[in-house]
Design a protein around this motif. Structure first.
Motif, mmCIF file in Angstrom:
data_model
loop_
_atom_site.group_PDB
_atom_site.id
_atom_site.type_symbol
_atom_site.label_atom_id
_atom_site.label_comp_id
_atom_site.label_asym_id
_atom_site.label_seq_id
_atom_site.Cartn_x
_atom_site.Cartn_y
_atom_site.Cartn_z
ATOM 1 N N VAL A 98 20.746 43.522 29.437
ATOM 2 C CA VAL A 98 22.860 42.833 29.013
ATOM 3 C C VAL A 98 23.226 42.975 29.508
ATOM 4 N N ARG A 99 23.472 41.830 30.464
ATOM 5 C CA ARG A 99 24.835 42.732 32.033
ATOM 6 C C ARG A 99 26.030 42.640 31.051
ATOM 7 N N ILE A 100 26.355 43.149 31.582
ATOM 8 C CA ILE A 100 28.262 43.576 30.830
ATOM 9 C C ILE A 100 28.502 44.373 32.847
ATOM 10 N N MET A 101 30.328 43.427 32.135
ATOM 11 C CA MET A 101 30.852 43.780 33.780
ATOM 12 C C MET A 101 31.848 42.904 33.097
ATOM 13 N N ARG A 156 43.321 48.054 30.906
ATOM 14 C CA ARG A 156 44.573 48.832 31.373
ATOM 15 C C ARG A 156 44.645 50.340 31.768
ATOM 16 N N ASP A 157 43.810 50.508 31.585
ATOM 17 C CA ASP A 157 42.722 52.393 31.456
ATOM 18 C C ASP A 157 42.257 52.753 32.525
ATOM 19 N N PRO A 158 42.503 53.123 33.698
ATOM 20 C CA PRO A 158 41.294 53.691 34.491
ATOM 21 C C PRO A 158 40.045 54.719 33.836
ATOM 22 N N LEU A 159 40.096 55.345 32.792
ATOM 23 C CA LEU A 159 39.055 55.634 32.424
ATOM 24 C C LEU A 159 38.495 54.688 31.316
ATOM 25 N N TYR A 160 38.596 53.912 31.576
ATOM 26 C CA TYR A 160 37.290 52.815 29.677
ATOM 27 C C TYR A 160 36.406 52.949 29.815
ATOM 28 N N ARG A 161 35.944 52.762 31.302
ATOM 29 C CA ARG A 161 34.125 53.304 31.271
ATOM 30 C C ARG A 161 34.001 54.293 30.601
ATOM 31 N N GLU A 162 34.705 55.300 30.818
ATOM 32 C CA GLU A 162 33.852 56.969 30.229
ATOM 33 C C GLU A 162 34.537 57.024 28.847
ATOM 34 N N HIS A 163 35.916 55.483 28.369
ATOM 35 C CA HIS A 163 35.933 55.798 26.942
ATOM 36 C C HIS A 163 35.048 55.214 25.984
ATOM 37 N N THR A 164 34.370 54.072 26.904
ATOM 38 C CA THR A 164 33.329 53.165 25.817
ATOM 39 C C THR A 164 31.971 53.325 27.046
ATOM 40 N N PRO A 207 38.240 46.330 40.086
ATOM 41 C CA PRO A 207 39.735 45.898 38.930
ATOM 42 C C PRO A 207 40.585 46.275 39.037
ATOM 43 N N VAL A 208 41.746 45.754 38.692
ATOM 44 C CA VAL A 208 42.945 46.127 39.419
ATOM 45 C C VAL A 208 43.442 47.905 39.050
ATOM 46 N N VAL A 209 42.703 48.347 37.882
ATOM 47 C CA VAL A 209 43.118 49.334 37.255
ATOM 48 C C VAL A 209 42.994 50.548 38.340
ATOM 49 N N LEU A 210 41.597 50.379 38.575
ATOM 50 C CA LEU A 210 40.712 51.258 39.505
ATOM 51 C C LEU A 210 41.141 51.000 41.082
ATOM 52 N N ARG A 211 41.621 50.351 41.840
ATOM 53 C CA ARG A 211 42.267 50.073 43.033
ATOM 54 C C ARG A 211 43.452 51.088 43.372
ATOM 55 N N SER A 212 42.847 51.106 44.567
ATOM 56 C CA SER A 212 44.373 52.465 44.970
ATOM 57 C C SER A 212 45.185 51.595 46.329
ATOM 58 N N GLY A 213 46.758 52.086 45.939
ATOM 59 C CA GLY A 213 48.514 51.040 46.399
ATOM 60 C C GLY A 213 47.640 50.566 47.351
ATOM 61 N N ASP A 214 46.852 50.270 48.690
ATOM 62 C CA ASP A 214 45.877 50.095 49.477
ATOM 63 C C ASP A 214 45.076 49.060 48.874
ATOM 64 N N GLY A 215 44.729 48.833 48.027
ATOM 65 C CA GLY A 215 43.931 47.296 47.543
ATOM 66 C C GLY A 215 42.501 48.419 47.805
ATOM 67 N N ASN A 216 42.333 49.376 47.955
ATOM 68 C CA ASN A 216 41.161 49.905 48.152
ATOM 69 C C ASN A 216 40.700 50.790 46.572
ATOM 70 N N VAL A 217 39.967 51.071 46.788
ATOM 71 C CA VAL A 217 38.918 52.173 45.671
ATOM 72 C C VAL A 217 39.242 53.190 45.914
#
Length: 178
Positions: A155-158, A135-143, A168-178
Motif C-alpha cells: 500500500v503506497r503511503i506518503m 507537525r512533528d519531525p519525528l512522525y515516521r518514528e512515532h508511526t 514535508p515542511v517539517v523536515l526542511r532546513s531553513g534554506d529549504g533543503n533537507v
C-alpha cells in the motif's frame, strides 16, 4: 450522544443559501460527493466537538478525506473507513507533537493499530498522511509500524508534500533543503 445531536437543529442557517452537509450527498455529472454523519474530533466526546468526512466517488474509484479524526483514534471510525473501502485515503493522522500533553500513549497506539487494521482489511491503493502528523519531525518514528505494514501490504503511503514531489515542511532546513 449522536442520537441526541441528531434530534434537533442546534445551529440555524444564517441565509437560505446556507446548507448543512452532515450525512448528505449530491451528484455532479458522474461524480458523487457524500458527507459523513458527525464524527468525533479525535477522541470520544472530545471538547473539540465534531467533524465531517468527505467521500468522493468517480469512475469506480473512491476517495475519503477524514478531516480531523486524528488517526483515526476511534475504532468505530476505523471500521467505517474499512466498510467504505476507499481507493485513496487522505488521513490527518495522530497529533504526535502533542504526545504526553494532549495525546496519550494509549491513544497514539489506538491510532496506529486502527490504521494498520485499515491497511490490512481495506488495502487502499494510496494513503496520504497530512495535517496533525506532519507537525512533528519525528512522525515516521512515532508511526513506524504503520509505514512497515503499508510496505508489507504493498500500500503506497506518503505525505501530501511527497505526493506533490516536495519534502514535508517539517523536515526542511531553513534554506529549504533537507
Amino acid at each position: 450522544m449522536q442520537e441526541h445531536w441528531s434530534t434537533g437543529r442546534w445551529v440555524e442557517p444564517v441565509s437560505s443559501s446556507m446548507h448543512f452537509s452532515d450525512g448528505t450527498e449530491f451528484e455532479v455529472g458522474d461524480t458523487r460527493v457524500r458527507f459523513s454523519r458527525p464524527l468525533f474530533h479525535g477522541i470520544e466526546y472530545s471538547a473539540m466537538g465534531w467533524v465531517i468526512a468527505t467521500i468522493i466517488e468517480y469512475g469506480g474509484k473512491k476517495l475519503i478525506h477524514t478531516s480531523d479524526l486524528q488517526g483515526p483514534i476511534i475504532e468505530d471510525h476505523a471500521q467505517w473507513i474499512i466498510e467504505e473501502d476507499p481507493d485513496i485515503l487522505i488521513l490527518d493522522g495522530p497529533a504526535t507533537y502533542l504526545l504526553g500533553h494532549l495525546l496519550s500513549r494509549t491513544n497514539l497506539d489506538r491510532a496506529i493499530n486502527n490504521l494498520i487494521r485499515i491497511i490490512r482489511e481495506s488495502a487502499p491503493d494510496l494513503i496520504i498522511y497530512d495535517h496533525h502528523l506532519l507537525r512533528d519531525p519525528l512522525y515516521r518514528e512515532h508511526t513506524a509500524k504503520v509505514w512497515e505494514t503499508a510496505d508489507d501490504m504493498h500500500v503506497r503511503i506518503m505525505t501530501a508534500a511527497e505526493y506533490n514531489g516536495l519534502v514535508p515542511v517539517v523536515l526542511r532546513s531553513g534554506d529549504g533543503n533537507v
